[in-house]
Design a protein around this motif. Structure first.
Motif, PDB file in Angstrom:
ATOM      1  N   ASP A 140       0.574  -0.931  -0.040  1.00 23.04           N
ATOM      2  CA  ASP A 140      -0.081   0.023  -0.136  1.00 23.04           C
ATOM      3  C   ASP A 140       0.727   1.453   0.103  1.00 23.04           C
ATOM      4  O   ASP A 140       0.331   2.609  -0.834  1.00 23.04           O
ATOM      5  CB  ASP A 140      -0.735   0.206   1.007  1.00 23.04           C
ATOM      6  N   ASN A 141       2.032   1.024   0.981  1.00 25.52           N
ATOM      7  CA  ASN A 141       2.728   2.309   0.325  1.00 25.52           C
ATOM      8  C   ASN A 141       3.592   2.653  -0.468  1.00 25.52           C
ATOM      9  O   ASN A 141       4.061   3.783  -0.774  1.00 25.52           O
ATOM     10  CB  ASN A 141       3.660   1.762   2.330  1.00 25.52           C
ATOM     11  N   ALA A 142       4.007   2.025  -1.596  1.00 29.93           N
ATOM     12  CA  ALA A 142       4.662   1.815  -2.283  1.00 29.93           C
ATOM     13  C   ALA A 142       3.354   2.015  -3.633  1.00 29.93           C
ATOM     14  O   ALA A 142       4.043   2.170  -4.812  1.00 29.93           O
ATOM     15  CB  ALA A 142       4.333   0.256  -2.730  1.00 29.93           C
ATOM     16  N   GLY A 143       2.296   2.506  -3.052  1.00 35.49           N
ATOM     17  CA  GLY A 143       1.314   3.073  -3.923  1.00 35.49           C
ATOM     18  C   GLY A 143       0.336   2.017  -4.753  1.00 35.49           C
ATOM     19  O   GLY A 143      -0.062   2.222  -5.927  1.00 35.49           O
ATOM     20  N   GLY A 144       0.465   0.242  -4.275  1.00 31.62           N
ATOM     21  CA  GLY A 144      -0.701  -0.414  -5.329  1.00 31.62           C
ATOM     22  C   GLY A 144      -2.052  -0.522  -4.838  1.00 31.62           C
ATOM     23  O   GLY A 144      -2.563   0.566  -4.118  1.00 31.62           O
ATOM     24  N   LYS A 145      -2.556  -0.766  -5.926  1.00 29.29           N
ATOM     25  CA  LYS A 145      -3.974  -0.303  -5.829  1.00 29.29           C
ATOM     26  C   LYS A 145      -4.707  -1.278  -5.159  1.00 29.29           C
ATOM     27  O   LYS A 145      -4.253  -2.686  -4.790  1.00 29.29           O
ATOM     28  CB  LYS A 145      -4.439  -0.949  -7.351  1.00 29.29           C
ATOM     29  N   SER A 146      -5.933  -1.222  -4.155  1.00 34.30           N
ATOM     30  CA  SER A 146      -6.734  -1.980  -4.001  1.00 34.30           C
ATOM     31  C   SER A 146      -6.927  -3.381  -4.654  1.00 34.30           C
ATOM     32  O   SER A 146      -7.367  -3.225  -5.874  1.00 34.30           O
ATOM     33  CB  SER A 146      -8.140  -1.749  -2.947  1.00 34.30           C
ATOM     34  N   LEU A 147      -7.116  -4.380  -4.057  1.00 27.70           N
ATOM     35  CA  LEU A 147      -7.293  -5.678  -4.799  1.00 27.70           C
ATOM     36  C   LEU A 147      -8.718  -6.095  -4.166  1.00 27.70           C
ATOM     37  O   LEU A 147      -9.279  -5.532  -3.199  1.00 27.70           O
ATOM     38  CB  LEU A 147      -6.589  -6.820  -3.930  1.00 27.70           C
ATOM     39  N   SER A 148      -9.605  -6.686  -5.636  1.00 29.37           N
ATOM     40  CA  SER A 148     -10.514  -7.210  -6.050  1.00 29.37           C
ATOM     41  C   SER A 148     -11.385  -8.427  -5.069  1.00 29.37           C
ATOM     42  O   SER A 148     -10.443  -8.715  -4.269  1.00 29.37           O
ATOM     43  CB  SER A 148     -11.207  -7.291  -6.989  1.00 29.37           C
ATOM     44  N   ALA A 149     -12.106  -7.944  -4.037  1.00 32.65           N
ATOM     45  CA  ALA A 149     -12.605  -9.390  -3.297  1.00 32.65           C
ATOM     46  C   ALA A 149     -12.758 -10.775  -4.297  1.00 32.65           C
ATOM     47  O   ALA A 149     -12.390 -11.966  -3.639  1.00 32.65           O
ATOM     48  CB  ALA A 149     -14.430  -9.345  -3.064  1.00 32.65           C
ATOM     49  N   PHE A 150     -11.984 -10.834  -5.156  1.00 32.47           N
ATOM     50  CA  PHE A 150     -11.353 -12.039  -6.259  1.00 32.47           C
ATOM     51  C   PHE A 150      -9.669 -12.952  -5.279  1.00 32.47           C
ATOM     52  O   PHE A 150      -9.518 -13.771  -5.752  1.00 32.47           O
ATOM     53  CB  PHE A 150     -10.992 -12.397  -7.816  1.00 32.47           C
ATOM     54  N   TYR A 151      -9.402 -11.121  -4.452  1.00 33.69           N
ATOM     55  CA  TYR A 151      -8.110 -12.053  -3.870  1.00 33.69           C
ATOM     56  C   TYR A 151      -8.125 -11.656  -2.956  1.00 33.69           C
ATOM     57  O   TYR A 151      -8.914 -11.146  -2.471  1.00 33.69           O
ATOM     58  CB  TYR A 151      -6.564 -10.732  -4.452  1.00 33.69           C
TER      59      TYR A 151
END
Length: 477
Positions: free
Chosen positions: A218-229
């Motif tokens: 998250d701190n590296a700018g990652g996008k939220s994962l969908s509910a399939f993950y």
């Protein structure tokens, strides 16, 4: 694919696992050869493929795609198997044994998930030592978070099927499962089962590592994962369920509320709730769900078929808990003489295709309700949380319509779990963690004293895995 015992399975390399989607089909290529991690995981893509391979095994019908949720209800008073079809009859009638196919598949594919996650973890950590590209580092953090959460989730199911329940306030020395630490188990290695105490300790450690790596992602700018993950919300949902099973009420409350906050506390309408089961789209209910598609060609290997042409039914007991004013009653549809769950009747284009919900927002509210009621310091707060699902019975409109005492509230919550999650496989696990009983053959069955046998292929392999002693004794005679 012919079943092989775990000692052979653990030598699988993730190198050649290139999948379309998470659980695209039931054709899988396994390389039964030992390839060192440093040779198998040379790129970030290799690690990502390894994680996809773990998701594939997790979502297979042999594990969470059918067998585990089917067992969770067929081994209780929620569902009934049809003797003429032969599917899950031995689980339903408690005539299963150490040779039963469903139990062998659960054990086998559980360790496929764990093995692939261990290998992907080791590969990702090696790459992090030399990687300087920020995007690659973020992807590796994401993979590591998912690897640890998938391991924790799988260990949790395995220990609750093949080990006796966790008992709060005592040393849980009862036999748990085989724990993999930082390396796969090599072929022909001698292993032993850890205790339930050690298994839960590892599960909690893995959840913490999953959260830590997700924070880095998250701190590296990652996008939220969908509910399939297994994204951030799913990690906290898993923590909430685990701590509920450990009777860590405060810990369960905090984790469940965090999962809700991450997902967003928006409730689905009654109309959407009744129709969402006919779609494979993510809804406001989904925190983590096993993705299925028309291309999976599951046919016989689906909950839909088990409760469809194989004539599995929702029991009279379950139906008796649903009032005529409860919208969930419409999710039990009568076709010919069978009472089938409309949760698993497929989409408009494929009767065998339905997503398999693992964590839903409704479960988090019920965890908060139960944990708060158990603490017995604020029953109004418990009723506030309980109303989230209870008002699906349209005769219940305010907390004043809910029980007033702790004992009555806990009884209501136990029944509400049946009303909310029938056909999703919660009941057997709930009975074991609470110590509640059900009637089996007209006799009281305390499933907290029962444990399924370790598959004979594993015990007979000579690797040191011990069978559950006298596992059949607790079955009512």
């Amino acid at each position: 694919m012919e079943l092989k015992n775990m000692k052979k399975i653990i030598a699988i390399s993730a190198l050649s696992i290139f999948l379309v989607g998470l659980v695209s089909c039931e054709k899988e290529t396994d390389l039964y050869q030992s390839i060192k991690t440093e040779d198998a995981y040379k790129t970030v893509l290799d690690v990502d493929n390894g994680i996809n391979g773990a998701y594939y095994a997790l979502g297979s019908y042999r594990l969470l795609g059918m067998n585990v949720p089917a067992l969770g209800d067929m081994a209780t008073d929620v569902s009934k198997a049809d003797a003429s079809s032969g599917h899950f009859v031995t689980i339903n009638k408690y005539t299963a044994n150490q040779y039963s196919g469903e139990l062998n598949e659960i054990w086998l594919y559980g360790y496929k998930v764990i093995d692939r996650c261990v290998r992907a973890t080791n590969g990702a950590e090696l790459l992090l030592e030399t990687t300087t590209n920020e995007d690659d580092m973020a992807t590796l953090y994401k993979s590591l978070s998912q690897a640890y959460s998938l391991r924790a989730l799988t260990n949790f199911y395995l220990v609750n099927i093949f080990g006796l329940p966790y008992q709060p306030g005592v040393q849980n020395t009862q036999k748990g499962i085989i724990l993999l630490e930082n390396a796969p188990i090599e072929p022909f290695a001698t292993v032993s089962r850890s205790s339930v105490e050690a298994t839960y300790a590892q599960i909690l450690s893995q959840i913490q590592k999953a959260k830590d790596y997700y924070t880095l992602y998250d701190n590296a700018g990652g996008k939220s994962l969908s509910a399939f993950y297994m994204g951030e919300g799913a990690i906290y949902a898993l923590e909430a369920r685990v701590k509920l099973y450990m009777h860590d009420w405060n810990g369960a409350l905090i984790a469940a509320q965090t999962a809700i906050d991450i997902k967003g506390p928006k409730a689905v309408s009654n109309d959407i709730y009744q129709t969402m089961w006919r779609s494979i789209a993510i809804t406001d209910e989904d925190i983590f769900t096993i993705a299925k598609s028309d291309n999976d060609n599951l046919s016989a290997n689906s909950l839909n078929t088990l409760y469809g042409s194989y004539k599995g039914q929702i029991s009279a007991f379950t139906k008796s808990l649903l009032d005529a004013t409860d919208i969930r009653k419409a999710l039990i549809a009568t076709f010919t003489s069978a009472n089938q769950p409309a949760k698993f009747q497929g989409t408009s284009t494929s009767q065998a295709t339905s997503n398999i919900p693992i964590f839903r927002v409704s479960e988090m509210y019920l965890i908060i309700a139960e944990g708060t009621a158990q603490l017995n310091v604020d029953l109004d707060a418990a009723k506030d949380a309980l109303l989230f699902t209870a008002q699906r019975n349209t005769a219940i409109t305010t907390t004043a319509d809910l029980p007033a005492t702790q004992a009555d509230l806990l009884t209501f919550i136990a029944k509400e779990n049946v009303r909310e999650f029938f056909a999703e496989g919660h009941r057997w696990f709930d009975l074991r963690r609470t110590g509640n009983t059900f009637l089996f053959g007209g006799k009281v069955f305390d499933v907290a004293k029962f444990v399924f046998p370790i598959p004979d292929a594993e015990v007979a392999s000579g690797a040191g895995v011990e069978q559950n002693d006298n596992w059949f004794v607790a079955i009512p005679k």
